[in-house]
Design an enzyme around this catalytic site. Structure first.
Site, short mmCIF file in Angstrom:
data_model
loop_
_atom_site.label_atom_id
_atom_site.label_comp_id
_atom_site.label_asym_id
_atom_site.label_seq_id
_atom_site.Cartn_x
_atom_site.Cartn_y
_atom_site.Cartn_z
N CYS A 8 0.86 -1.17 0.00
CA CYS A 8 0.00 0.00 0.00
C CYS A 8 0.90 1.23 0.00
O CYS A 8 2.10 1.12 0.22
CB CYS A 8 -0.89 -0.02 1.23
N CYS A 82 -4.20 -0.86 -2.56
CA CYS A 82 -4.62 0.51 -2.86
C CYS A 82 -4.29 0.78 -4.32
O CYS A 82 -3.44 0.12 -4.90
CB CYS A 82 -3.92 1.52 -1.94
N CYS A 90 5.35 0.43 -8.12
CA CYS A 90 5.58 -0.78 -7.35
C CYS A 90 6.55 -1.67 -8.13
O CYS A 90 6.32 -1.96 -9.31
CB CYS A 90 4.27 -1.52 -7.12
#
Length: 143
Positions: A8, A82, A90
């Site tokens: 997240c 999220c 990421c």
């Protein structure tokens, strides 16, 4: 053991709840961790809500997903919880990693009284719990 990383943005609420709920309900078949793109501090609402599950994260620290990546950690699943975590920001972990995305509301964005925010966080926790329980069933059939 099935290794799972929950990601997240701040590693303050949603990823923490997912990690701890998988630990509680997944048992010894799972190794759960969580991390953030911009780690902050653990959200007091998440601390309070997880107490209702018998889980204490009051002294838990957040961690960076990039530190895990740089240290060569391997995971069977990377689950973003999220929308920011599901972006190109990421990292792609090496090896046989499956990426899954779940979108949940961010408790740090809730507006209202403490009790209203706690109630909204409880809803998010229940949504995460349902996703975790479904994930456990799915993962156990694949490993």
């Amino acid at each position: 053991m099935i290794k799972v990383l929950f990601v997240c943005i701040h590693n303050s609420a949603r990823s923490q709840m997912a990690e701890e709920l998988l630990r509680k309900y997944g048992g010894e078949k799972f190794n759960a961790q969580s991390a953030g793109l911009e780690p902050g501090i653990v959200n007091p609402l998440a601390v309070e809500i997880l107490k209702e599950e018998g889980i204490d994260i009051a002294n838990k620290q957040t961690q960076s997903v990039f530190d895990l990546f740089k240290n060569g950690k391997l995971f069977h699943y990377v689950v973003t919880v999220c929308d920011e975590g599901n972006s190109e920001r990421c990292p792609i972990f090496p090896g046989q990693t499956s990426r899954i995305h779940w979108s949940f509301k961010d408790p740090s964005q809730f507006m209202g009284t403490y009790e209203e925010n706690l109630a909204q966080t409880r809803v998010v926790k229940e949504e995460i719990k349902a996703a975790v329980l479904a994930f456990i069933e799915m993962a156990e059939t694949h490993y």
